[in-house]
Motif scaffolding. Structure first.
Motif, PDB file in Angstrom:
ATOM      1  N   LEU A 124       7.417  88.845  36.138  1.00 22.28           N
ATOM      2  CA  LEU A 124       6.923  88.778  34.759  1.00 22.28           C
ATOM      3  C   LEU A 124       6.511  87.354  34.382  1.00 22.28           C
ATOM      4  O   LEU A 124       5.488  87.154  33.719  1.00 22.28           O
ATOM      5  CB  LEU A 124       8.010  89.293  33.805  1.00 22.28           C
ATOM      6  N   GLU A 125       7.303  86.371  34.803  1.00 19.30           N
ATOM      7  CA  GLU A 125       6.950  84.989  34.523  1.00 19.30           C
ATOM      8  C   GLU A 125       5.656  84.595  35.226  1.00 19.30           C
ATOM      9  O   GLU A 125       4.825  83.862  34.675  1.00 19.30           O
ATOM     10  CB  GLU A 125       8.092  84.072  34.970  1.00 19.30           C
ATOM     11  N   PHE A 185      13.934 102.171  38.649  1.00 23.10           N
ATOM     12  CA  PHE A 185      13.110 101.675  37.549  1.00 23.10           C
ATOM     13  C   PHE A 185      13.914 101.575  36.256  1.00 23.10           C
ATOM     14  O   PHE A 185      13.822 100.567  35.539  1.00 23.10           O
ATOM     15  CB  PHE A 185      11.906 102.584  37.340  1.00 23.10           C
ATOM     16  N   ILE A 186      14.699 102.593  35.946  1.00 23.03           N
ATOM     17  CA  ILE A 186      15.488 102.591  34.717  1.00 23.03           C
ATOM     18  C   ILE A 186      16.513 101.460  34.738  1.00 23.03           C
ATOM     19  O   ILE A 186      16.803 100.838  33.708  1.00 23.03           O
ATOM     20  CB  ILE A 186      16.168 103.956  34.523  1.00 23.03           C
ATOM     21  N   SER A 187      17.036 101.149  35.916  1.00 24.07           N
ATOM     22  CA  SER A 187      18.063 100.110  36.019  1.00 24.07           C
ATOM     23  C   SER A 187      17.456  98.721  35.925  1.00 24.07           C
ATOM     24  O   SER A 187      17.917  97.877  35.139  1.00 24.07           O
ATOM     25  CB  SER A 187      18.829 100.259  37.336  1.00 24.07           C
ATOM     26  N   LEU A 188      16.419  98.440  36.716  1.00 19.33           N
ATOM     27  CA  LEU A 188      15.850  97.098  36.755  1.00 19.33           C
ATOM     28  C   LEU A 188      15.056  96.763  35.497  1.00 19.33           C
ATOM     29  O   LEU A 188      14.819  95.587  35.217  1.00 19.33           O
ATOM     30  CB  LEU A 188      14.966  96.934  37.991  1.00 19.33           C
ATOM     31  N   SER A 189      14.639  97.765  34.764  1.00 21.15           N
ATOM     32  CA  SER A 189      14.006  97.512  33.472  1.00 21.15           C
ATOM     33  C   SER A 189      15.029  97.422  32.341  1.00 21.15           C
ATOM     34  O   SER A 189      14.641  97.310  31.178  1.00 21.15           O
ATOM     35  CB  SER A 189      12.986  98.610  33.158  1.00 21.15           C
ATOM     36  N   GLY A 231      17.600  92.310  41.806  1.00 18.73           N
ATOM     37  CA  GLY A 231      16.410  93.006  41.320  1.00 18.73           C
ATOM     38  C   GLY A 231      15.992  92.541  39.943  1.00 18.73           C
ATOM     39  O   GLY A 231      14.787  92.404  39.658  1.00 18.73           O
ATOM     40  N   LEU A 232      16.960  92.267  39.076  1.00 14.09           N
ATOM     41  CA  LEU A 232      16.626  91.764  37.744  1.00 14.09           C
ATOM     42  C   LEU A 232      15.986  90.381  37.831  1.00 14.09           C
ATOM     43  O   LEU A 232      15.007  90.089  37.123  1.00 14.09           O
ATOM     44  CB  LEU A 232      17.893  91.722  36.886  1.00 14.09           C
ATOM     45  N   ILE A 233      16.497  89.531  38.708  1.00 13.78           N
ATOM     46  CA  ILE A 233      15.900  88.211  38.897  1.00 13.78           C
ATOM     47  C   ILE A 233      14.472  88.341  39.427  1.00 13.78           C
ATOM     48  O   ILE A 233      13.556  87.642  38.973  1.00 13.78           O
ATOM     49  CB  ILE A 233      16.781  87.367  39.838  1.00 13.78           C
ATOM     50  N   ALA A 234      14.276  89.230  40.404  1.00  8.61           N
ATOM     51  CA  ALA A 234      12.932  89.423  40.958  1.00  8.61           C
ATOM     52  C   ALA A 234      11.963  89.934  39.904  1.00  8.61           C
ATOM     53  O   ALA A 234      10.803  89.485  39.831  1.00  8.61           O
ATOM     54  CB  ALA A 234      12.997  90.393  42.139  1.00  8.61           C
TER      55      ALA A 234
END
Length: 336
Positions: free
Chosen positions: A264-265, A220-224, A256-259
């Motif tokens: 969010l979009e 969670f800390i990384s992907l956020s 994960g960041l793209i997902a």
């Protein structure tokens, strides 16, 4: 009568400045949320910090008693140097990782954390040249990364969000808003499962001193893109296949960041959320809209007149040529 007039005037005043009132409440709510977080973190973490400080004082006192030949200033100087090196990712412990912090895979992982603005802080540039290059690299790379992620997310959103919602709406006749809500919930559940729960289980197995909660916390800390840096994978003692492991973590963070951005979009495109966000936006005045419409009409009219004038000029230029051809043809027919 006066009370009713005053009440109606107050209602009209509130309705007229509704966006400003909503924005003020939003700012107040955000500040209260900050204060609430500070109070909770302070009440939860402060006792643990006090216990750790007391434990360190006892250890230091006991060490000085057992080693009388060592003075307290010398010990503090040594510990200060050790802590400074630890902040740069270098440890003097015998059970620390024997791998270098700036080999290719580690540097690739560091570059990905810089460009994604995660920034764990476990490894930082040591030299002045490295710090200067990090600034230049980030100034160019972060906007480049935002452009790349925006393009990728836009393309994925078309195939993953908009087309499925439109298909179920047209093919089966379901309400578009309801289909969008169900689709967003399902997509969020799939994303959380594939990029949080499953990776957390994998990290809890690969990392010796991580449990499932700590692994999920790292995900969670990384992907956020918070990136606190208290948990960094691949830094354990004698980590097997460390190079391949670092490359896999880099790919996981990027995907994960793209997902997360796609989810969010998808939620931001919901009609209910759009309507809720508009409550805090500045509404355009009707006069401004009319000015924009008039300017647009004038621009369109001027472009049309310019096109008509250019067509007339072309016709004028072509008329002598046509007249000459007609006259030549008439002369030829007369002579014939």
């Amino acid at each position: 009568m006066l009370q009713s007039l005053a009440g109606s005037s107050c209602v009209r005043l509130v309705e007229r400045h509704r966006s400003a009132w909503c924005f003020g409440l939003l700012v107040l709510g955000y500040l209260l949320y900050l204060v609430f977080g500070a109070v909770v973190f302070s009440s939860v973490e402060l006792p643990y910090e006090d216990l750790l400080r007391q434990e360190l004082r006892k250890l230091k006192r006991r060490f000085l008693e057992d080693h009388e030949c060592l003075s307290e200033p010398q010990l503090e100087q040594f510990l200060g140097r050790v802590l400074e090196a630890s902040n740069y990712g270098v440890s003097v412990l015998s059970n620390a990782s024997g791998n270098w912090n700036w080999d290719f895979t580690s540097a690739l992982f560091f570059a990905s954390t810089v460009l994604s603005t995660t920034g764990y802080g476990h490894t930082v540039p040591l030299s002045d040249g490295g710090k200067a290059f990090c600034i230049i690299y980030s100034v160019i790379g972060i906007p480049f990364t935002l452009l790349f992620l925006t393009a990728v997310v836009q393309r994925i959103t078309v195939h993953v969000t908009r087309r499925p919602v439109l298909y179920f709406h047209i093919r089966w006749g379901f309400s578009k808003q309801m289909v969008a809500i169900v689709h967003a919930v399902v997509l969020g559940f799939v994303t959380v499962s594939c990029f949080f729960f499953i990776p957390a289980a994998v990290f809890s197995v690969l990392e010796d001193d991580w449990n499932f909660l700590e692994s999920f916390y790292f995900c969670f800390i990384s992907l956020s893109t918070i990136g606190l840096g208290d948990y960094v994978p691949g830094e354990g003692y004698n980590q097997k296949f460390r190079e391949l492991y670092k490359i896999g973590i880099t790919c996981y963070l990027l995907l994960g960041l793209i997902a997360m951005l796609v989810v969010l979009e998808t939620f931001c495109e919901l009609h209910e959320l759009k309507k809720f966000r508009k409550m805090f936006y500045v509404k355009k005045d009707k006069d401004e809209d009319q000015v924009h419409i008039v300017e647009h009409d004038q621009l369109s009219f001027s472009s049309i007149t310019d096109q008509a004038a250019s067509v007339k000029e072309e016709q004028k230029q072509s008329e002598p040529f046509v007249a000459a051809q007609v006259s030549a043809f008439a002369d030829g027919s007369a002579s014939h």
